[in-house]
Design a protein around this motif. Structure first.
Motif, PDB file in Angstrom:
ATOM      1  N   ARG A  87      87.764   5.068  72.392  1.00 22.87           N
ATOM      2  CA  ARG A  87      87.890   6.023  71.275  1.00 22.87           C
ATOM      3  C   ARG A  87      86.681   6.945  71.305  1.00 22.87           C
ATOM      4  O   ARG A  87      85.542   6.477  71.455  1.00 22.87           O
ATOM      5  CB  ARG A  87      87.980   5.309  69.931  1.00 22.87           C
ATOM      6  N   THR A  88      86.952   8.223  71.153  1.00 21.43           N
ATOM      7  CA  THR A  88      85.883   9.221  71.101  1.00 21.43           C
ATOM      8  C   THR A  88      86.205  10.234  70.021  1.00 21.43           C
ATOM      9  O   THR A  88      87.376  10.462  69.699  1.00 21.43           O
ATOM     10  CB  THR A  88      85.720   9.962  72.455  1.00 21.43           C
ATOM     11  N   ARG A  89      85.182  10.830  69.477  1.00 24.29           N
ATOM     12  CA  ARG A  89      85.369  11.904  68.494  1.00 24.29           C
ATOM     13  C   ARG A  89      85.839  13.164  69.216  1.00 24.29           C
ATOM     14  O   ARG A  89      85.373  13.484  70.304  1.00 24.29           O
ATOM     15  CB  ARG A  89      84.054  12.226  67.779  1.00 24.29           C
ATOM     16  N   CYS A  90      86.752  13.861  68.610  1.00 23.50           N
ATOM     17  CA  CYS A  90      87.244  15.118  69.157  1.00 23.50           C
ATOM     18  C   CYS A  90      86.113  16.144  69.070  1.00 23.50           C
ATOM     19  O   CYS A  90      85.520  16.318  67.999  1.00 23.50           O
ATOM     20  CB  CYS A  90      88.451  15.591  68.356  1.00 23.50           C
ATOM     21  N   PRO A  91      85.791  16.813  70.176  1.00 20.92           N
ATOM     22  CA  PRO A  91      84.690  17.788  70.134  1.00 20.92           C
ATOM     23  C   PRO A  91      84.984  18.989  69.231  1.00 20.92           C
ATOM     24  O   PRO A  91      84.066  19.583  68.679  1.00 20.92           O
ATOM     25  CB  PRO A  91      84.530  18.222  71.596  1.00 20.92           C
ATOM     26  N   ASN A  92      86.264  19.311  69.042  1.00 22.78           N
ATOM     27  CA  ASN A  92      86.639  20.473  68.217  1.00 22.78           C
ATOM     28  C   ASN A  92      86.802  20.135  66.743  1.00 22.78           C
ATOM     29  O   ASN A  92      86.778  21.023  65.900  1.00 22.78           O
ATOM     30  CB  ASN A  92      87.939  21.085  68.736  1.00 22.78           C
ATOM     31  N   ASP A  93      87.013  18.865  66.448  1.00 26.43           N
ATOM     32  CA  ASP A  93      87.212  18.433  65.062  1.00 26.43           C
ATOM     33  C   ASP A  93      86.642  17.025  64.928  1.00 26.43           C
ATOM     34  O   ASP A  93      87.305  16.042  65.266  1.00 26.43           O
ATOM     35  CB  ASP A  93      88.707  18.444  64.714  1.00 26.43           C
ATOM     36  N   ARG A  94      85.436  16.920  64.440  1.00 24.54           N
ATOM     37  CA  ARG A  94      84.729  15.638  64.391  1.00 24.54           C
ATOM     38  C   ARG A  94      85.415  14.614  63.483  1.00 24.54           C
ATOM     39  O   ARG A  94      85.124  13.439  63.548  1.00 24.54           O
ATOM     40  CB  ARG A  94      83.267  15.841  63.936  1.00 24.54           C
ATOM     41  N   ARG A  95      86.362  15.060  62.652  1.00 23.55           N
ATOM     42  CA  ARG A  95      87.095  14.124  61.798  1.00 23.55           C
ATOM     43  C   ARG A  95      88.159  13.365  62.589  1.00 23.55           C
ATOM     44  O   ARG A  95      88.636  12.331  62.153  1.00 23.55           O
ATOM     45  CB  ARG A  95      87.770  14.865  60.642  1.00 23.55           C
ATOM     46  N   GLN A  96      88.525  13.902  63.735  1.00 26.70           N
ATOM     47  CA  GLN A  96      89.610  13.327  64.517  1.00 26.70           C
ATOM     48  C   GLN A  96      89.064  12.398  65.612  1.00 26.70           C
ATOM     49  O   GLN A  96      88.087  12.719  66.274  1.00 26.70           O
ATOM     50  CB  GLN A  96      90.411  14.460  65.162  1.00 26.70           C
ATOM     51  N   VAL A  97      89.723  11.255  65.792  1.00 29.83           N
ATOM     52  CA  VAL A  97      89.350  10.299  66.829  1.00 29.83           C
ATOM     53  C   VAL A  97      90.447  10.311  67.890  1.00 29.83           C
ATOM     54  O   VAL A  97      91.636  10.204  67.576  1.00 29.83           O
ATOM     55  CB  VAL A  97      89.186   8.874  66.249  1.00 29.83           C
ATOM     56  N   LEU A  98      90.017  10.454  69.149  1.00 31.19           N
ATOM     57  CA  LEU A  98      90.947  10.460  70.270  1.00 31.19           C
ATOM     58  C   LEU A  98      90.908   9.109  70.975  1.00 31.19           C
ATOM     59  O   LEU A  98      89.836   8.557  71.222  1.00 31.19           O
ATOM     60  CB  LEU A  98      90.586  11.571  71.262  1.00 31.19           C
ATOM     61  N   CYS A  99      92.081   8.585  71.287  1.00 32.68           N
ATOM     62  CA  CYS A  99      92.190   7.278  71.934  1.00 32.68           C
ATOM     63  C   CYS A  99      92.799   7.448  73.314  1.00 32.68           C
ATOM     64  O   CYS A  99      93.765   8.187  73.489  1.00 32.68           O
ATOM     65  CB  CYS A  99      93.091   6.358  71.114  1.00 32.68           C
ATOM     66  N   GLY A 100      92.216   6.743  74.264  1.00 32.45           N
ATOM     67  CA  GLY A 100      92.735   6.753  75.632  1.00 32.45           C
ATOM     68  C   GLY A 100      92.803   5.340  76.162  1.00 32.45           C
ATOM     69  O   GLY A 100      92.108   4.443  75.686  1.00 32.45           O
ATOM     70  N   ILE A 101      93.629   5.150  77.162  1.00 29.40           N
ATOM     71  CA  ILE A 101      93.769   3.825  77.764  1.00 29.40           C
ATOM     72  C   ILE A 101      92.760   3.688  78.894  1.00 29.40           C
ATOM     73  O   ILE A 101      92.489   4.645  79.621  1.00 29.40           O
ATOM     74  CB  ILE A 101      95.226   3.590  78.237  1.00 29.40           C
ATOM     75  N   THR A 102      92.182   2.511  79.024  1.00 36.19           N
ATOM     76  CA  THR A 102      91.188   2.246  80.064  1.00 36.19           C
ATOM     77  C   THR A 102      91.893   1.749  81.332  1.00 36.19           C
ATOM     78  O   THR A 102      93.077   1.369  81.287  1.00 36.19           O
ATOM     79  CB  THR A 102      90.195   1.159  79.611  1.00 36.19           C
ATOM     80  N   PRO A 103      91.167   1.715  82.448  1.00 36.83           N
ATOM     81  CA  PRO A 103      91.751   1.107  83.657  1.00 36.83           C
ATOM     82  C   PRO A 103      92.205  -0.335  83.411  1.00 36.83           C
ATOM     83  O   PRO A 103      93.244  -0.762  83.937  1.00 36.83           O
ATOM     84  CB  PRO A 103      90.611   1.178  84.680  1.00 36.83           C
ATOM     85  N   GLN A 104      91.452  -1.083  82.581  1.00 36.40           N
ATOM     86  CA  GLN A 104      91.855  -2.459  82.270  1.00 36.40           C
ATOM     87  C   GLN A 104      93.170  -2.475  81.488  1.00 36.40           C
ATOM     88  O   GLN A 104      94.013  -3.352  81.686  1.00 36.40           O
ATOM     89  CB  GLN A 104      90.771  -3.184  81.461  1.00 36.40           C
ATOM     90  N   GLY A 105      93.335  -1.509  80.583  1.00 42.67           N
ATOM     91  CA  GLY A 105      94.587  -1.410  79.834  1.00 42.67           C
ATOM     92  C   GLY A 105      95.754  -1.075  80.743  1.00 42.67           C
ATOM     93  O   GLY A 105      96.844  -1.653  80.615  1.00 42.67           O
ATOM     94  N   LEU A 106      95.536  -0.148  81.675  1.00 45.66           N
ATOM     95  CA  LEU A 106      96.585   0.204  82.639  1.00 45.66           C
ATOM     96  C   LEU A 106      96.937  -0.993  83.526  1.00 45.66           C
ATOM     97  O   LEU A 106      98.107  -1.238  83.818  1.00 45.66           O
ATOM     98  CB  LEU A 106      96.143   1.388  83.501  1.00 45.66           C
ATOM     99  N   GLU A 107      95.923  -1.742  83.933  1.00 51.88           N
ATOM    100  CA  GLU A 107      96.145  -2.922  84.765  1.00 51.88           C
ATOM    101  C   GLU A 107      96.957  -3.977  84.014  1.00 51.88           C
ATOM    102  O   GLU A 107      97.888  -4.574  84.562  1.00 51.88           O
ATOM    103  CB  GLU A 107      94.809  -3.505  85.217  1.00 51.88           C
ATOM    104  N   LEU A 108      96.613  -4.193  82.751  1.00 51.77           N
ATOM    105  CA  LEU A 108      97.352  -5.164  81.946  1.00 51.77           C
ATOM    106  C   LEU A 108      98.820  -4.762  81.834  1.00 51.77           C
ATOM    107  O   LEU A 108      99.723  -5.576  82.023  1.00 51.77           O
ATOM    108  CB  LEU A 108      96.733  -5.310  80.556  1.00 51.77           C
ATOM    109  N   LEU A 109      99.070  -3.481  81.548  1.00 49.66           N
ATOM    110  CA  LEU A 109     100.458  -3.023  81.437  1.00 49.66           C
ATOM    111  C   LEU A 109     101.190  -3.171  82.761  1.00 49.66           C
ATOM    112  O   LEU A 109     102.372  -3.550  82.785  1.00 49.66           O
ATOM    113  CB  LEU A 109     100.521  -1.574  80.957  1.00 49.66           C
ATOM    114  N   ALA A 110     100.518  -2.880  83.866  1.00 55.10           N
ATOM    115  CA  ALA A 110     101.144  -3.031  85.182  1.00 55.10           C
ATOM    116  C   ALA A 110     101.544  -4.496  85.416  1.00 55.10           C
ATOM    117  O   ALA A 110     102.619  -4.777  85.959  1.00 55.10           O
ATOM    118  CB  ALA A 110     100.204  -2.540  86.280  1.00 55.10           C
TER     119      ALA A 110
END
Length: 159
Positions: A87-110
């Protein structure tokens, strides 16, 4: 608004649908229970894999979830603690949190793709492929037709 068909759906008919939905969810839960994730966590990871490599705002994840849950932030906390998402703060809107999947998350889904496919085969394999496709189309129509419709089904509040 599209015309509505008048149907004779009984409480027993509804119970059949609810039991079928429960059976489908239970089969999927067995597939990833050993990996220590819940249905909701799996759903978040699936959503983020579909968006990858882009990150999604928390509210968009909440909107895309199969089962709406009020505790999305806590759900994301647990996935982040397992190092399956970032999770990271959106650089354009600090109120918004952006979520991304990690390599470990991709591996688990695979790793879960095949057990989930097998769970689906167990549940839906009793139907011919054409009937499976028809069922999905019909359920899509029911879901699309009922969005926002529940509010219209409630009796008026007495004033």
């Amino acid at each position: 608004a599209p015309a509505r068909n008048i149907l004779d759906i009984t409480p027993d008919d509804y119970a059949h649908v609810a039991r079928a939905a429960h059976k489908i969810a239970a089969a999927a839960m067995k597939a990833f229970k050993a990996d220590g994730i819940t249905v909701q966590q799996f759903n978040v990871l699936r959503i983020l894999r579909g968006a990858s490599p882009e990150a999604l705002p928390t509210l968009e994840i909440a909107e895309r979830m199969v089962e709406q849950t009020p505790g999305v932030t806590r759900l994301l906390d647990r996935l982040e603690a397992k190092r399956l998402i970032t999770r990271t703060r959106c650089p354009n809107d600090r109120r918004q949190v952006l979520c991304g999947i990690t390599p470990q998350g991709l591996e688990l889904l695979a790793q879960l793709d095949e057990p989930i496919r097998q769970a689906h085969q167990l549940v839906f394999g009793v139907l011919p492929v054409a009937a499976q496709r028809q069922l999905i189309r019909l359920l899509d129509r029911v879901r699309a037709g009922s969005i926002g419709g529940l509010e219209r089904c409630r009796p008026e509040d007495p004033q």
